[in-house]
Design a protein around this motif. Structure first.
Motif, PDB file in Angstrom:
ATOM      1  N   TYR A 232     -16.831 -73.943  80.373  1.00  0.00           N
ATOM      2  CA  TYR A 232     -17.362 -74.850  79.354  1.00  0.00           C
ATOM      3  C   TYR A 232     -18.386 -74.151  78.467  1.00  0.00           C
ATOM      4  O   TYR A 232     -18.441 -74.390  77.246  1.00  0.00           O
ATOM      5  CB  TYR A 232     -17.978 -76.077  80.019  1.00  0.00           C
ATOM      6  N   LEU A 233     -19.214 -73.293  79.054  1.00  0.00           N
ATOM      7  CA  LEU A 233     -20.167 -72.544  78.230  1.00  0.00           C
ATOM      8  C   LEU A 233     -19.436 -71.597  77.279  1.00  0.00           C
ATOM      9  O   LEU A 233     -19.837 -71.436  76.111  1.00  0.00           O
ATOM     10  CB  LEU A 233     -21.124 -71.763  79.132  1.00  0.00           C
ATOM     11  N   SER A 234     -18.381 -70.970  77.769  1.00  0.00           N
ATOM     12  CA  SER A 234     -17.597 -70.062  76.914  1.00  0.00           C
ATOM     13  C   SER A 234     -16.955 -70.830  75.767  1.00  0.00           C
ATOM     14  O   SER A 234     -16.912 -70.358  74.621  1.00  0.00           O
ATOM     15  CB  SER A 234     -16.534 -69.357  77.757  1.00  0.00           C
ATOM     16  N   ASP A 235     -16.433 -72.017  76.089  1.00  0.00           N
ATOM     17  CA  ASP A 235     -15.832 -72.842  75.043  1.00  0.00           C
ATOM     18  C   ASP A 235     -16.871 -73.224  73.996  1.00  0.00           C
ATOM     19  O   ASP A 235     -16.602 -73.189  72.790  1.00  0.00           O
ATOM     20  CB  ASP A 235     -15.224 -74.090  75.672  1.00  0.00           C
ATOM     21  N   THR A 236     -18.080 -73.584  74.449  1.00  0.00           N
ATOM     22  CA  THR A 236     -19.140 -73.940  73.511  1.00  0.00           C
ATOM     23  C   THR A 236     -19.516 -72.755  72.625  1.00  0.00           C
ATOM     24  O   THR A 236     -19.726 -72.909  71.411  1.00  0.00           O
ATOM     25  CB  THR A 236     -20.383 -74.426  74.281  1.00  0.00           C
ATOM     26  N   LEU A 237     -19.591 -71.571  73.225  1.00  0.00           N
ATOM     27  CA  LEU A 237     -19.940 -70.381  72.452  1.00  0.00           C
ATOM     28  C   LEU A 237     -18.885 -70.083  71.396  1.00  0.00           C
ATOM     29  O   LEU A 237     -19.204 -69.829  70.225  1.00  0.00           O
ATOM     30  CB  LEU A 237     -20.097 -69.181  73.402  1.00  0.00           C
ATOM     31  N   LEU A 238     -17.612 -70.115  71.785  1.00  0.00           N
ATOM     32  CA  LEU A 238     -16.541 -69.818  70.819  1.00  0.00           C
ATOM     33  C   LEU A 238     -16.439 -70.886  69.740  1.00  0.00           C
ATOM     34  O   LEU A 238     -16.026 -70.603  68.608  1.00  0.00           O
ATOM     35  CB  LEU A 238     -15.208 -69.680  71.551  1.00  0.00           C
ATOM     36  N   SER A 239     -16.802 -72.129  70.091  1.00  0.00           N
ATOM     37  CA  SER A 239     -16.731 -73.185  69.074  1.00  0.00           C
ATOM     38  C   SER A 239     -17.727 -72.953  67.945  1.00  0.00           C
ATOM     39  O   SER A 239     -17.558 -73.468  66.840  1.00  0.00           O
ATOM     40  CB  SER A 239     -16.999 -74.548  69.718  1.00  0.00           C
ATOM     41  N   LEU A 240     -18.777 -72.148  68.218  1.00  0.00           N
ATOM     42  CA  LEU A 240     -19.748 -71.845  67.164  1.00  0.00           C
ATOM     43  C   LEU A 240     -19.131 -71.017  66.048  1.00  0.00           C
ATOM     44  O   LEU A 240     -19.667 -71.010  64.926  1.00  0.00           O
ATOM     45  CB  LEU A 240     -20.956 -71.108  67.759  1.00  0.00           C
ATOM     46  N   VAL A 241     -18.057 -70.297  66.351  1.00  0.00           N
ATOM     47  CA  VAL A 241     -17.373 -69.500  65.314  1.00  0.00           C
ATOM     48  C   VAL A 241     -16.018 -70.099  64.985  1.00  0.00           C
ATOM     49  O   VAL A 241     -15.131 -69.430  64.445  1.00  0.00           O
ATOM     50  CB  VAL A 241     -17.233 -68.032  65.770  1.00  0.00           C
TER      51      VAL A 241
ATOM     52  N   ASP B  51     -11.251 -72.782  69.145  1.00  0.00           N
ATOM     53  CA  ASP B  51     -11.146 -73.851  70.138  1.00  0.00           C
ATOM     54  C   ASP B  51     -10.015 -73.604  71.127  1.00  0.00           C
ATOM     55  O   ASP B  51      -9.477 -74.539  71.722  1.00  0.00           O
ATOM     56  CB  ASP B  51     -10.949 -75.196  69.450  1.00  0.00           C
TER      57      ASP B  51
END
Length: 585
Positions: free
Chosen positions: A159-168, A171
C-alpha cells in the motif's frame, strides 16, 4: 561449496513454499469468490474446509518431512473436519446460517489444529513423546504468529508503494491488488515465504522467550484467583462479576491457568520452572482449578434452571466439562506425590484427545445444540415453566436452524394459552424480521423502566426528573442501572440516585445526573441529556490533583444525607464569545 549449496537449497525452498502458499490463496479465491454462488454451497463448504485445513497443515509440515508425506498427512488432518462440518451444516437451511451460529467454527478449528502436532511427532518417532509435542505445538504457535505479522507487513509495503507511485500518476499496483485473485495469491505467497524463512531460522525463532515471559504471570494469576475465592463468601458471585457472565469469566481464568501451568511444567523436569517458589505456585494454581470449575458449573446450572438450555449454555456446559477435566487431572497429579509434573504432562495429552472427541461430537447429531435447545425451550413453555416474554423466539428464527424453525411452527399451533395474544404478537414480530440483526424489541423479565423508576431515589428531596429524562433508554442501560440499584448499602438504601439541578445555566430547564453502584467500589455515572434524543453520556469527574475519589459507600451516603453543593465548577475558561476552552485537572 557447502555454503553455496545451503543458500541454493534455501532459495529453492522459499520459492517452493511461496508457490505453494500462492496456490492455496488462489484456491481460497476460487472457492469463496467463484463457486460460492454456483448452487452447491455445501459442496463449497466441504472443499473450503478441506483446502484451508490442507494448506495450513501442509505449510506447517513442509520443512519437516518429504513433500509427498506432508501432503498425505495434511489431507488426513483436513478430511475429518471437512466431512463433519458439512454434515453439521445440514441442521441449518443454508450454509450462511450455519457459519453465522459461530460455535461450529471453533469445533472445526479444534478438530483440525490439535491433531497436527501429534502427526508431526509421529513422523519423528513417537506421537506420545510429550517433550516433542510441547516443542512442536509452541513452535507452530510462534511461527504462525510471526508469519501473519510478516504478511501484514507485506501488505503495508504494497500500500505504501502504491501511494508513492500514485504521486507520479502510476496506478499499476492499485489495479493489480483490486483483482481478488491477485490479492489472495499475494497473501498466500507471503505466508508460504514467511514460513520458509521462519523454518530456516528455527534456532532464532524460538518459543522459549515467549514461554519464559508467560511464566512470570503465574504468581500474579494465583494471587488474583486466591483473592477471588476468599472474597466469594463475603461478596457473592453476582456482586463480584456485575453484569458479566460469571461462568464465562470463571472458565476463561481456569483455561488461562491451564495454559500457564502447562508452561510452568514445560516439556520435561529439566526445563520446568526452577526454584521451590515457582513450583509451589504451579502446584497451588493447579489445586484451585477444581474450585473454579465447580463454581462455573454452578453458574451454568443456575442459568439453565432459570431459563432453560440454549446453544450458548450448552457450549458453556461443554466448557465446564473441559475445565473440570483439567482441574481434576491436575489436582490429582499434584496430590499424587513427587512425579506430579510428569502426570500433568500426561493429563495434557489425555485432554487433547478428549477435546478432539468433544469437537467431533459437537458436529454430529450426538450434540445437536440447536435441537436440544429448541426441544427444551418448547417443553418449558408448554409446561408453563416460562412465559411468552422469556421465550427465545428470535433466536429460534435466526440462530437455531431447522430445529428452531420447527419449534416456531409448533408454537404457532398453540391455542387457548393464557398469554395467547402476547404469543401471537411475538411470533408475528419475529416472522416480520428481515435478518439476524433485525431483532424485535423485547423487554427482558424485570428489566423495565417502571422497575428502574420504582428503585430510583431522586435528590434534592422533592425534585422530579425533567420531562423526557428517560426517553430513548436502551435495555442494556436499564439492565446495568437496575443492577446498580439492587446493590444496597448497610441501611438497605438503593445504589442509584438521580440528582436534578440546573447543571447547564445557559440552556433552559433542568438536567439530571444519574449515579449508580458498580460491581466494585467505584461509582457508575450517566448524564441524562434530555434535549437530545438517545444522548446518555458519562459524567466527567473533575477533581484536584492528588485528591482521591470518594468510595461508593461515602459517595452514596453523602448523596442520601444531602451533604453536597450544586454550584459553578472550580475552573476558569479561555473564552471567545460563546466558545470556551477548559483545562480540567
Amino acid at each position: 561449496m557447502g555454503g553455496n549449496d545451503t543458500t541454493r537449497r534455501q532459495e529453492i525452498d522459499r520459492l517452493r513454499l511461496a508457490a505453494f502458499g500462492a496456490s492455496g490463496g488462489l484456491c481460497g479465491w476460487l472457492l469463496l469468490h467463484v463457486y460460492w454462488d454456483s448452487g452447491a454451497p455445501r459442496l463449497v463448504l466441504f472443499l473450503t474446509v478441506l483446502a484451508g485445513g490442507f494448506f495450513a497443515a501442509a505449510l506447517a509440515m513442509a520443512m519437516h518431512m518429504r513433500a509427498a508425506r506432508a501432503a498425505i498427512l495434511s489431507l488426513a488432518a483436513a478430511l475429518p473436519p471437512a466431512v463433519l462440518m458439512t454434515w453439521a451444516s445440514l441442521r441449518f437451511p443454508s450454509v450462511s446460517d450455519f457459519l453465522g451460529s459461530g460455535h461450529p467454527l471453533l469445533a472445526g478449528f479444534v478438530l483440525l489444529a490439535l491433531p497436527v502436532p501429534f502427526l508431526m511427532a509421529r513422523e519423528e518417532g513417537n506421537w506420545r513423546d510429550y517433550a516433542r509435542l510441547f516443542i512442536i505445538t509452541w513452535n507452530l504457535v510462534v511461527r504462525y504468529a510471526a508469519v501473519w505479522i510478516f504478511t501484514a507487513v507485506v501488505w503495508a509495503v504494497i500500500y505504501l508503494s502504491d501511494t508513492l507511485l500514485s504521486l507520479v500518476g502510476l496506478d499499476i499496483i492499485e489495479r493489480l491488488i483490486e483483482i481478488p485473485a491477485v490479492a489472495w495469491a499475494v497473501s498466500g505467497a507471503a505466508v508460504g515465504l514467511g514460513m520458509a524463512v521462519v523454518d530456516e531460522l528455527e534456532d532464532y525463532v524460538s518459543p522459549y522467550l515467549v514461554l519464559r515471559l508467560l511464566r512470570l504471570l503465574l504468581p500474579a494469576v494465583l494471587i488474583v484467583v486466591l483473592v477471588f475465592l476468599v472474597s466469594i463468601p463475603f461478596r457473592g458471585l453476582s456482586d463480584l462479576f456485575g453484569n458479566y457472565s460469571a461462568a464465562g469469566t470463571l472458565m476463561a481464568i481456569a483455561l488461562a491457568a491451564v495454559g500457564l501451568i502447562s508452561i510452568g511444567v514445560d516439556a520435561s523436569d529439566d526445563e520446568m520452572a526452577g526454584g521451590a517458589f515457582m513450583r509451589t505456585v504451579v502446584r497451588a494454581l493447579a489445586l484451585t482449578l477444581p474450585v473454579l470449575a465447580a463454581l462455573a458449573a454452578y453458574a451454568v446450572w443456575v442459568r439453565v434452571a432459570d431459563y432453560g438450555w440454549t446453544p450458548s449454555r450448552i457450549g458453556a456446559a461443554a466448557g465446564v466439562v473441559v475445565s473440570a477435566g483439567y482441574g481434576l487431572l491436575y489436582a490429582g497429579a499434584v496430590l499424587s506425590g513427587a512425579e506430579w509434573a510428569g502426570r500433568i504432562r500426561g493429563a495434557n495429552v489425555l485432554m487433547a484427545g478428549a477435546l478432539v472427541v468433544l469437537a467431533a461430537l459437537w458436529l454430529t447429531p450426538a450434540v445437536d445444540a440447536e435441537g436440544i435447545s429448541a426441544r427444551t425451550q418448547l417443553a418449558r413453555f408448554e409446561a408453563g415453566e416460562s412465559t411468552v416474554e422469556e421465550l427465545p423466539a428470535w433466536e429460534m428464527r435466526w440462530d437455531w436452524g431447522s430445529a428452531g424453525a420447527a419449534a416456531l411452527q409448533r408454537l404457532g399451533e398453540v391455542q387457548d394459552h393464557p398469554e395467547q395474544a402476547a404469543l401471537e404478537a411475538k411470533l408475528a414480530a419475529v416472522a416480520g424480521s428481515t435478518g439476524r440483526w433485525d431483532k424485535p424489541a423485547v423487554t427482558e423479565p424485570g428489566i423495565t423502566l417502571e422497575v428502574f423508576q420504582s428503585l430510583l431515589t431522586v435528590r434534592p428531596e422533592g425534585a422530579q426528573p425533567p420531562e423526557g429524562t428517560f426517553d430513548g433508554i436502551q435495555p442494556y442501560q436499564l439492565r446495568e442501572w437496575i443492577a446498580g440499584c439492587q446493590r444496597t448499602d448497610a441501611q438497605g438504601r438503593a445504589g442509584c440516585v438521580l440528582v436534578v439541578a440546573d447543571f447547564l445555566p445557559g440552556q433552559p430547564g433542568e438536567e439530571a445526573m444519574l449515579f449508580f453502584r458498580t460491581a466494585g467500589r467505584s461509582v457508575g455515572t450517566a448524564e441524562m441529556a434530555v434535549r437530545q434524543a438517545n444522548a446518555v453520556r458519562f459524567v466527567r469527574e473533575n477533581r484536584a490533583n492528588g485528591v482521591p475519589a470518594l468510595g461508593a459507600e461515602e459517595f452514596f451516603d453523602r448523596l442520601y444525607s444531602g451533604d453536597f453543593v450544586i454550584g459553578p465548577a472550580q475552573v476558569n475558561a479561555l473564552s471567545f464569545g460563546s466558545t470556551e476552552y477548559l483545562m480540567l485537572p
